[in-house]
Design an enzyme around this catalytic site. Structure first.
Site, PDB file in Angstrom:
ATOM      1  N   GLU A 196       0.802  -1.218   0.000  1.00 35.11           N
ATOM      2  CA  GLU A 196       0.000   0.000   0.000  1.00 35.11           C
ATOM      3  C   GLU A 196       0.838   1.273   0.000  1.00 35.11           C
ATOM      4  OE1 GLU A 196      -3.108   0.423  -0.401  1.00 35.11           O
ATOM      5  OE2 GLU A 196      -3.949  -1.580  -0.131  1.00 35.11           O
ATOM      6  N   GLU A 224       7.648 -21.345   8.126  1.00 37.45           N
ATOM      7  CA  GLU A 224       7.998 -20.466   9.236  1.00 37.45           C
ATOM      8  C   GLU A 224       9.093 -21.054  10.134  1.00 37.45           C
ATOM      9  OE1 GLU A 224       5.215 -21.135  13.029  1.00 37.45           O
ATOM     10  OE2 GLU A 224       4.174 -20.167  11.363  1.00 37.45           O
TER      11      GLU A 224
END
Length: 300
Positions: free
Chosen positions: A86, A117
């Protein structure tokens, strides 16, 4: 490491208020979730000084030629990807200035990547690929505070002397010992046990909103409270740009649209034109003389 296992379970504590979740009606579930969500803003409020320190550290890193690099796994990584994505359209920044690394790479944005992860080696590899330097700042996001991918990224940043921030809901975990700045939003157990995409995820989103917005405002990417560097990605945003320019200058929409065209769709140049009554060339000279500082250019 017994303490680490204990802390990991903190994100899996059961919430007494939702123990009968499977027998609740829809309205009971959403009321309960709404009640629990109210705790998130309070938890974030308690760590505002740490968030402000992190925003200042981001500004310092970028002003010294560095980048902001988010690192996360699973839903935390997706929050990171969202915030980084963004920044260019909202603040007109280069896509290279704010970047996000998610464990498992691009496939992990839309789906689970098994074991991603847990790989410390991949974190180091990914940061080496980014050519991390001591001028950059790394923000690690992990609800549990124990995610190996994030811990390894922060360790790598530390070795290079880069600034580091940790965003977690567990303050007494390994991530707290690795990051220079700790942002720990203690939101309490989730309505759905262990589903940290809920309150923990909401807290992460709120913190990331604050970090990027505060940093970019301090770096001059907003004028008053307007998106002066927003990029026109579609017709809706193009129309919004004209309205922003009219609001900032106090001129009409038609005058703003005309100035924007004359300025080559550069809002900063167009605003100086409208405020000072100069042409595009004159506005460019004013902005150059102010070394790109819009407020300074408008004051001259």
């Amino acid at each position: 490491m017994p303490s680490q296992r204990k802390e990991r379970r903190r994100t899996e504590h059961r919430n007494p208020a939702s123990k009968n979740l499977d027998r609740m009606t829809a309205i009971e579930i959403v009321r309960l979730m709404n009640h629990e969500d109210r705790k998130v803003a309070a938890a974030v409020a308690r760590v505002l000084p740490a968030i402000a320190r992190a925003a200042d550290a981001i500004v310092k890193a970028i002003r010294s030629g560095g980048r902001l690099i988010y690192v996360g796994a699973g839903s935390s990584g997706r929050m990171a990807v969202l915030d980084a994505a963004e920044c260019p359209p909202t603040f007109g920044t280069s896509p290279l200035l704010v970047q996000a690394l998610i464990a498992g790479g691009r496939p992990a944005v839309t789906g689970a990547v098994e074991g991603a992860e847990d790989s410390a080696e991949n974190a180091q590899r990914d940061l080496r690929a980014k050519k991390l330097t001591r001028h950059d700042i790394v923000v690690g996001i992990t609800a549990s505070g124990t995610t190996p991918y994030v811990l390894a990224a922060l360790q790598h940043a530390r070795r290079l002397g880069a600034a580091s921030v940790a965003i977690t809901v567990n303050p007494r975990t390994p991530v707290a010992r690795l990051a220079k700045i700790l942002i720990a939003t203690e939101v309490g157990p989730e309505v759905l046990t262990g589903s940290t995409r809920l309150k923990a995820g909401t807290a992460q989103k709120m913190v990331l909103n604050m970090l990027s917005t505060a940093a970019m405002a301090r770096l001059g990417h907003v004028y008053e409270n307007l998106m002066i560097d927003v990029k026109a990605s579609n017709q809706k945003v193009s129309d919004r740009i004209v309205r922003i320019l009219a609001e900032a200058s106090g001129k009409s929409l038609s005058a703003s649209e005309h100035a924007l065209r004359q300025a080559g769709h550069n809002m900063r140049i167009a605003l100086i034109m409208l405020k000072h009554g100069v042409d595009a060339q004159g506005a460019k000279k004013k902005l150059a003389a102010a070394k790109g500082n819009l407020h300074e250019a408008l004051d001259k």
